[in-house]
Design an enzyme around this catalytic site. Structure first.
Site, PDB file in Angstrom:
ATOM      1  N   SER A 208      19.859  50.878 -31.227  1.00 38.17           N
ATOM      2  CA  SER A 208      19.712  50.178 -29.959  1.00 38.17           C
ATOM      3  C   SER A 208      20.689  49.018 -29.813  1.00 38.17           C
ATOM      4  O   SER A 208      21.892  49.198 -29.835  1.00 38.17           O
ATOM      5  CB  SER A 208      18.264  49.708 -29.781  1.00 38.17           C
ATOM      6  OG  SER A 208      18.054  49.190 -28.494  1.00 38.17           O
ATOM      7  N   HIS A 209      20.174  47.801 -29.701  1.00 39.30           N
ATOM      8  CA  HIS A 209      20.969  46.611 -29.443  1.00 39.30           C
ATOM      9  C   HIS A 209      21.516  45.980 -30.724  1.00 39.30           C
ATOM     10  O   HIS A 209      22.186  44.950 -30.663  1.00 39.30           O
ATOM     11  CB  HIS A 209      20.124  45.581 -28.707  1.00 39.30           C
ATOM     12  CG  HIS A 209      18.856  45.235 -29.443  1.00 39.30           C
ATOM     13  ND1 HIS A 209      17.840  46.140 -29.614  1.00 39.30           N
ATOM     14  CD2 HIS A 209      18.450  44.097 -30.068  1.00 39.30           C
ATOM     15  CE1 HIS A 209      16.860  45.584 -30.297  1.00 39.30           C
ATOM     16  NE2 HIS A 209      17.205  44.343 -30.597  1.00 39.30           N
TER      17      HIS A 209
ATOM     18  N   ASP B  24      22.477  51.605 -26.858  1.00 38.97           N
ATOM     19  CA  ASP B  24      22.097  52.972 -26.511  1.00 38.97           C
ATOM     20  C   ASP B  24      21.751  53.149 -25.043  1.00 38.97           C
ATOM     21  O   ASP B  24      21.289  54.217 -24.637  1.00 38.97           O
ATOM     22  CB  ASP B  24      20.937  53.445 -27.385  1.00 38.97           C
ATOM     23  CG  ASP B  24      19.639  52.697 -27.116  1.00 38.97           C
ATOM     24  OD1 ASP B  24      19.708  51.528 -26.706  1.00 38.97           O
ATOM     25  OD2 ASP B  24      18.563  53.279 -27.331  1.00 38.97           O
TER      26      ASP B  24
ATOM     27  N   GLU C 231       9.587  45.507 -20.203  1.00 39.53           N
ATOM     28  CA  GLU C 231       9.415  44.643 -21.359  1.00 39.53           C
ATOM     29  C   GLU C 231      10.328  43.438 -21.220  1.00 39.53           C
ATOM     30  O   GLU C 231      11.431  43.544 -20.662  1.00 39.53           O
ATOM     31  CB  GLU C 231       9.753  45.384 -22.653  1.00 39.53           C
ATOM     32  CG  GLU C 231       8.837  46.552 -22.936  1.00 39.53           C
ATOM     33  CD  GLU C 231       9.182  47.236 -24.250  1.00 39.53           C
ATOM     34  OE1 GLU C 231       8.247  47.727 -24.909  1.00 39.53           O
ATOM     35  OE2 GLU C 231      10.370  47.267 -24.622  1.00 39.53           O
TER      36      GLU C 231
ATOM     37  N   ASP D 114      22.989  47.785 -23.278  1.00 40.43           N
ATOM     38  CA  ASP D 114      23.071  47.596 -24.726  1.00 40.43           C
ATOM     39  C   ASP D 114      23.644  48.822 -25.428  1.00 40.43           C
ATOM     40  O   ASP D 114      24.212  49.716 -24.808  1.00 40.43           O
ATOM     41  CB  ASP D 114      21.700  47.249 -25.286  1.00 40.43           C
ATOM     42  CG  ASP D 114      20.722  48.411 -25.213  1.00 40.43           C
ATOM     43  OD1 ASP D 114      20.853  49.234 -24.288  1.00 40.43           O
ATOM     44  OD2 ASP D 114      19.831  48.510 -26.073  1.00 40.43           O
TER      45      ASP D 114
ATOM     46  N   THR E 154       9.183  50.087 -34.652  1.00 41.19           N
ATOM     47  CA  THR E 154       8.888  50.188 -33.224  1.00 41.19           C
ATOM     48  C   THR E 154       9.692  51.295 -32.555  1.00 41.19           C
ATOM     49  O   THR E 154       9.205  51.986 -31.677  1.00 41.19           O
ATOM     50  CB  THR E 154       9.192  48.839 -32.531  1.00 41.19           C
ATOM     51  OG1 THR E 154       8.474  47.805 -33.199  1.00 41.19           O
ATOM     52  CG2 THR E 154       8.788  48.881 -31.077  1.00 41.19           C
TER      53      THR E 154
ATOM     54  N   ASP F 256      19.498  51.580 -22.993  1.00 37.96           N
ATOM     55  CA  ASP F 256      18.145  51.485 -22.443  1.00 37.96           C
ATOM     56  C   ASP F 256      17.764  50.073 -21.997  1.00 37.96           C
ATOM     57  O   ASP F 256      16.705  49.896 -21.397  1.00 37.96           O
ATOM     58  CB  ASP F 256      17.108  52.043 -23.419  1.00 37.96           C
ATOM     59  CG  ASP F 256      17.035  51.299 -24.745  1.00 37.96           C
ATOM     60  OD1 ASP F 256      17.798  50.338 -24.935  1.00 37.96           O
ATOM     61  OD2 ASP F 256      16.211  51.702 -25.599  1.00 37.96           O
ATOM     62  N   ARG F 257      18.612  49.093 -22.258  1.00 41.87           N
ATOM     63  CA  ARG F 257      18.301  47.720 -21.826  1.00 41.87           C
ATOM     64  C   ARG F 257      19.256  47.292 -20.718  1.00 41.87           C
ATOM     65  O   ARG F 257      20.298  47.886 -20.511  1.00 41.87           O
ATOM     66  CB  ARG F 257      18.391  46.748 -23.002  1.00 41.87           C
ATOM     67  CG  ARG F 257      17.422  47.073 -24.117  1.00 41.87           C
ATOM     68  CD  ARG F 257      17.466  46.041 -25.219  1.00 41.87           C
ATOM     69  NE  ARG F 257      16.558  46.409 -26.301  1.00 41.87           N
ATOM     70  CZ  ARG F 257      15.861  45.545 -27.028  1.00 41.87           C
ATOM     71  NH1 ARG F 257      15.976  44.256 -26.807  1.00 41.87           N
ATOM     72  NH2 ARG F 257      15.046  45.966 -27.974  1.00 41.87           N
TER      73      ARG F 257
ATOM     74  N   LYS G   6      12.974  53.314 -21.373  1.00 42.02           N
ATOM     75  CA  LYS G   6      13.563  52.293 -20.524  1.00 42.02           C
ATOM     76  C   LYS G   6      14.997  52.702 -20.219  1.00 42.02           C
ATOM     77  O   LYS G   6      15.600  53.479 -20.949  1.00 42.02           O
ATOM     78  CB  LYS G   6      13.484  50.923 -21.180  1.00 42.02           C
ATOM     79  CG  LYS G   6      13.941  50.825 -22.623  1.00 42.02           C
ATOM     80  CD  LYS G   6      13.601  49.446 -23.181  1.00 42.02           C
ATOM     81  CE  LYS G   6      14.003  49.292 -24.646  1.00 42.02           C
ATOM     82  NZ  LYS G   6      13.026  49.929 -25.548  1.00 42.02           N
TER      83      LYS G   6
END
Length: 542
Positions: free
Chosen positions: A112-113, A278, A362, A276, A17, A280-281, A375
């Site tokens: 990411s996370h 990187d 999301e 998170d 993804t 983006d959350r 995001k």
């Protein structure tokens, strides 16, 4: 002098993804990074003399891969590389830099996370010229190339000094080490009323931001403490570390439990947030209230006009299919189109580029707008602060007013992590095969009225994405969605999304777990979760 190094393919370089994610030890195999990066370059077309953006979230292996990518970019003909100081560049900041400087694209190094460290996760993804993640046609081409690759190109030069701003020459290519924060901070000042937020904070409004020892620390220190005047100590865990301080940089009630405890304590600040690995959350909390990502998207969409950068209103709202339908009700009230897409930010990029949407979200804590093509965690935090500064209400009061107007979508996501892949795939396959027979079935007091497997016809590029999650709709508007995640690096993760709508005149203050209890039981029975996996409860509930 360009060196051509003979290599042979690896069988496991299919991007998921959000790019290629594996354990660090996988990326540390000789030629593994080189093979994937060369596969990316081989499918991109004519980039000779153009600019590549490069950076990551600072996790273990970040610096080493940056040096490899710089050498390979020079050997393959790029004219310039823009790389963040210390190798640091948040995902939304990278998107902004690609767009602002007209780069050909960018390599973002992050998982990411996911946790970081020598025994944990690493990732590489390619973002295209619009600043967004590469679409499936490109990631599929990368994968096909990786299966037959037989050589990669590099140069034999010393490492670039990543710890000092300036320009360096690498085999005829210019490498510019840039401040990773400045361009992003300037963009935020164009979108939000920093004066109003400064006044709010100066008046005694207290906030707490947990950077989780991940990439947003430097950004949050600059924006929240320096430019907006929040006192030192507002940003906690603000130094990026290769292992994120031994913590899991996923902003939820499990991994950000210290922030939850702070916000539900006797001396709670007015506002709490986290981001998170990187950047983006986002996680949004008020005093004694957690705002689910789905509710946050809906509330932000309903109030975004209060921020100067969005005073002209919205072109449309987009959400991923598993995200709750709270935003749908806002779109309907505002007379806007609501776009339902598969999970993955790349699907929003087409809508944003085509002017069909302004705000997207999301349920996995990702929210953003047309300011970049990713995001953006700190963007969401600043938008919330702008709204709070204008409305002068608490987070709890804003959400209570939102539910009184639009109703409340009680919502939760249950994650079953680290499942044996064969068992998880069998569960989904069995569920898929049962879909045609499910409408009309009764589970306890619940009756299924519709069942399908979501597929998406992109209205912009006309592509078709199939098998994006099994959806079950019940009488009364309740819904359950089953989906295997594509963001893990080992085993399989089953995500079960549960949703029940309560109208404005209904019970808007129920306990979420109680409101969804019958759906949880029905989901387990219908999918045979315990039977297939042996699990009696999810690992994480958000």
């Amino acid at each position: 002098m360009t060196l051509t190094i003979t290599t042979s393919p690896f069988a496991d370089q299919k991007p998921g993804t959000s790019g290629l994610r594996k354990k660090v030890r996988v990326f540390q195999q000789p030629r593994y990074v080189e093979n994937f990066v060369q596969s990316v370059f081989d499918v991109l077309g004519d980039f000779r003399g153009k600019t590549l953006v490069l950076g990551g979230d600072g996790r273990f292996l970040n610096r080493e891969v940056i040096q490899t990518a710089i050498r390979m970019a020079a050997a393959n003909g790029f004219g310039r590389v823009l790389v963040g100081l210390g190798g640091i560049l948040s995902t939304p900041a990278a998107s902004n830099i690609i767009r602002k400087y007209g780069a050909f694209g960018g390599l973002i190094l992050s998982a990411s996370h996911n946790p970081g460290g020598p025994d944990e996760d690493f990732g590489i993804k390619y973002n295209i010229a619009n600043g967004g993640p590469a679409p499936e046609k490109i990631t599929q081409a990368i994968y096909l190339r990786s299966k037959v690759i037989d050589r990669y190109l590099t140069v034999d030069v010393p490492d670039v000094d990543l710890d000092n701003l300036g320009e360096f020459q690498v085999a005829g290519m210019t490498v510019t080490v840039i401040d990773p924060v400045v361009d992003y901070a300037e963009l935020m000042e164009q979108l939000f009323d920093f004066g109003a937020i400064r006044t709010l904070i100066a008046g005694g409004f207290r906030l707490s931001f947990d950077a989780m020892h991940a990439v947003t620390g430097p950004y949050a220190h600059e924006l929240l403490e320096r430019r907006l005047g929040a006192p030192p100590g507002t940003v906690v865990n603000g130094t990026p570390l290769p292992d994120f301080g031994g913590h899991h940089p996923d902003p939820n009630m499990v991994h950000a439990h210290e922030l939850f405890e702070r916000m539900f304590g006797t001396e709670a600040p007015d506002f709490g947030a986290a981001s998170d690995g990187d950047g983006d959350r986002n996680l949004i909390l008020g005093r004694n209230i957690f705002v689910t990502p789905s509710d946050s998207l809906a509330a932000l969409a309903a109030n975004i006009h209060l921020a100067p950068g969005y005073a002209g209103g919205l072109k449309g709202i987009a959400r991923s299919m598993p995200t709750s339908r709270a935003a749908d009700r806002v779109a309907h009230a505002l007379g806007l189109a609501l776009h339902e897409t598969p999970t993955g930010w790349k699907f929003f990029g087409n809508l944003l580029d085509a002017g069909m949407a302004t705000i997207c979200g999301e349920e996995s804590a990702g929210t953003g707008s047309d300011h970049v093509r990713e995001k953006d965690g700190l963007w969401a935090v600043l938008l919330w602060l702008n709204i709070l500064a204008v409305r002068r209400e608490s987070v709890a009061a804003i959400m209570a007013g939102h539910w009184a107007c639009f109703g409340r979508n009680y919502y939760a996501r249950h994650d079953y992590e680290g499942l044996e892949s064969t068992a998880a795939e069998k569960l989904v396959r069995e569920l898929r095969e049962n879909v045609p027979a499910l409408p009309g079935c009764t589970i306890g007091a619940l009756t299924i009225i519709e069942a399908d497997e979501f597929e998406y016809h992109d209205p912009v590029d006309k592509s078709l994405s199939q098998r994006q999650g099994v959806r079950l709709e019940f009488e009364g508007g309740a819904r359950v969605v089953f989906r295997l995640s594509g963001t893990g690096t080992s085993g399989a993760t089953l995500r079960v999304y549960l949703e029940r709508y309560e109208g404005p005149d209904g019970n808007l203050n129920a306990d979420t777990a109680e409101a969804l209890a019958d759906l949880v039981a029905a989901a387990n029975d219908l999918a045979g979760i315990t039977r297939h996996t042996g699990r009696k409860a999810p690992d994480v509930i958000t």
